[in-house]
Design an enzyme around this catalytic site. Structure first.
Site: not given
Ligand code: DHE
Length: 540
Positions: A51, A54-55, A92, A331, A373
């Site tokens: 959680c 996002c929150h 969600m 983000h 996104h």
């Molecule tokens: Fe991410 C990038 C935050 C959930 C896979 N994710 C990012 C970035 C942020 C972020 C701030 C940018 C980083 C940067 O560029 O420096 N992500 C979050 C969250 O806060 C969120 C919504 C919930 C959490 O609890 O983490 C979240 N993210 C996910 C997933 O559930 C994903 C789909 C699967 C996983 O691995 O957790 C996921 N996020 C990714 C990926 C990137 C990413 C693969 C980088 C993309 C890229 O091409 O560089």
């Protein structure tokens, strides 16, 4: 075009004073009767895992709404349980229905969010230093690769729930090592030489992986945060591989590290005031970070306050930060094709923010669709509009494309030039490559399993932008793309549950057809993946 408000601060060290003023989480004790101590501890872990992203840790809301106790109590336990179990149309996940949380856990969370959020401890530079380990000092590392793989065509793949990273050879597709990293590891970035991968875990642990080693492994690690999502390196000429930066969710700060050892050097708190109404925010989390190619600076997205910071790393003792007012909640994002403009999603404002990294100023804010996104975005040349950039959306079945070349195509710059209808909402990532004629996107968060497993592309030159889709698997979710160095194949993860087999699907980019599947029991929950050559050069 809105002009940016710039403030230059010198090493804003707000953190300690702010924490003292906030004090302890007092109200919690009186309300603990809703849950036993044991249940409360378990609920804290579930909240962190599912959680907080996002929150927010303090539940003030960001990509998801605020979950502060006064508001939650009005819903009551039964209604909250139903929301957590079934999810919401706003995006969600259906935590219960999808089998991620048990019925008992949804009840636990429904009660937990009616209680005061506990505030985790701060982390001083001293605390962080205690977590710092150099496993192989730079002088003991190999001076050239100890293997015959092309380092520039290696891939690092996040194995999310294993807390590991797979290093895979892009030529033979062989898994050459599985490297332990941080808990629920999130992203990787390449050092500017391409020799190292840097990983960041959700537990805030940063690891440095040396790709020259016969079996690539961890050479240094440190834990600058207790919750984090971003990491990057210094890329400006003369600073290659010298410094690294970690963006923390908790405590809300950036940590500057030595690039070759990860020795912690400097902390800067991101606590401050929102760009919307100037309200003080105790938890402005660090979202995406990119390394400026024109100056020794990083661009840092501060999610809750809605500012993009330009952090000058040329003199850490006299640190200069330029704060550019943009929009909340920032983000993910990446550069345009020229590498000058940082394009970052303000996802709850349905906007893309454009920062000019040469001038350190807000260039534009573009209205796009619901909850953009884009990952690091996708850049290509459109036959009619010139250089353009595209973004996928979580909240709408729309792929939005805007002009991104103010020098040669000012008439289209920062204006939406067309929108492509996708298969459904819940799209998380897009990708292309200069050698490709296609633009790919996924639907990883769509509510329909078949659509989650489907990826699509449209042709850059097709004026009708017809989409071509294929279901890549009958299990898991198809998520995130990365090209190989040549730009002639694109890799997609099939991200299944921890105990189910996952895989990586490799598509021949020319034909758009699947050419290979990497299946291996060690590939547990693969999500993001990065090719060294493309990550160093910001090619997407
Ligand atoms: Fe991410 C990038 C935050 C959930 C896979 N994710 C990012 C970035 C942020 C972020 C701030 C940018 C980083 C940067 O560029 O420096 N992500 C979050 C969250 O806060 C969120 C919504 C919930 C959490 O609890 O983490 C979240 N993210 C996910 C997933 O559930 C994903 C789909 C699967 C996983 O691995 O957790 C996921 N996020 C990714 C990926 C990137 C990413 C693969 C980088 C993309 C890229 O091409 O560089």
């Amino acid at each position: 075009m809105k002009s940016s408000h710039k403030t230059i601060i010198r090493n804003a060290a707000l953190s300690a004073a702010v924490t003292a003023a906030l004090g302890a989480t007092a109200a919690q004790a009186g309300e603990k009767k809703l849950l036993s101590d044991e249940e409360f501890a378990k609920a804290q872990q579930v909240y962190f895992d599912r959680c907080a992203g996002c929150h927010g840790t303090l539940r003030k809301g960001a990509t998801g709404p605020s979950l502060e106790p006064e508001r939650m109590k009005k819903f009551g336990t039964a209604a909250l349980e139903a929301i957590i179990f079934n999810g919401t149309p706003g995006g969600m996940p259906s935590w219960g229905k999808d089998g991620i949380m048990s019925k008992e856990e949804t009840t636990l969370m429904a009660k937990y969010i009616q209680m005061e959020p506990p505030q985790p401890p701060e982390r001083s530079l001293g605390d962080i230093r205690k977590s710092w380990k150099v496993l192989v000092p730079p002088e003991q590392r190999p001076s050239k690769p100890e293997h015959d793989y092309d380092v520039q065509n290696l891939f690092g793949v996040v194995l999310r729930d294993a807390g590991k990273v797979a290093i895979i050879d892009g030529d033979s597709k062989k898994i050459i090592s599985i490297v332990p990293t941080g808990y629920a590891v999130h992203i990787l970035r390449s050092s500017s030489s391409g020799r190292y991968f840097l990983a960041i875990g959700r537990d805030g642990k940063a690891t440095l992986i040396d790709l020259y080693m016969k079996e690539p492994g961890v050479v240094a690690e440190v834990k600058p945060c207790s919750d984090a999502r971003s990491i990057d390196v210094s890329k400006y000429k003369g600073y290659e591989d010298k410094l690294a930066i970690v963006g923390c969710y908790w405590p809300p700060h950036i940590a500057i590290l030595d690039g070759l050892t990860l020795e912690p050097k400097k902390l800067v708190s991101t606590r401050g005031y929102t760009v919307t109404d100037g309200t003080y925010h105790p938890e402005p989390r660090v979202a995406s970070i990119v390394a400026n190619h024109f100056k020794p600076e990083w661009l840092v997205s501060v999610k809750e306050t809605g500012q993009v910071w330009s952090v000058d790393y040329s003199d850490l003792n006299n640190l200069k930060v330029i704060m550019m007012d943009a929009a909340p909640f920032l983000h993910d994002g990446g550069f345009d094709a020229s590498g000058r403009y940082f394009q970052v999603a303000a996802n709850m404002a349905n906007k893309m923010v454009i920062i000019d990294s040469k001038e350190d100023k807000l260039e534009a804010i573009i209205d796009v669709s619901t909850k953009p996104h884009p990952g690091r975005t996708a850049n290509w040349v459109d036959p009619k509009y010139g250089p353009v950039t595209g973004a996928t959306h979580i909240g709408a079945a729309e792929y939005v494309v805007w002009g991104s070349d103010p020098e040669k195509h000012p008439e289209h710059a920062w204006k939406v030039v067309y929108t492509v209808k996708t298969k459904g909402s819940g799209s998380l990532f897009t990708k292309t490559h200069p050698n490709s004629d296609k633009v790919w996107f996924d639907h990883a968060l769509n509510k329909d399993a078949k659509i989650q497993q489907t990826v699509c592309y449209f042709l850059k030159k097709d004026p009708k932008h017809q989409i071509h889709c294929q279901r890549l698997a009958d299990h898991g979710r198809a998520v995130h793309f990365e090209y190989n160095k040549a730009g002639d194949e694109v890799w997609v993860s099939i991200w299944d549950k921890k105990d189910n087999p996952s895989e990586i699907v490799i598509i021949d980019d020319k034909t758009g057809k699947v050419k290979q599947r990497i299946k291996d029991k060690r590939l547990i929950t693969p999500t993001g993946k990065w090719n060294v050559h493309n990550t160093v050069g910001d090619i997407y």
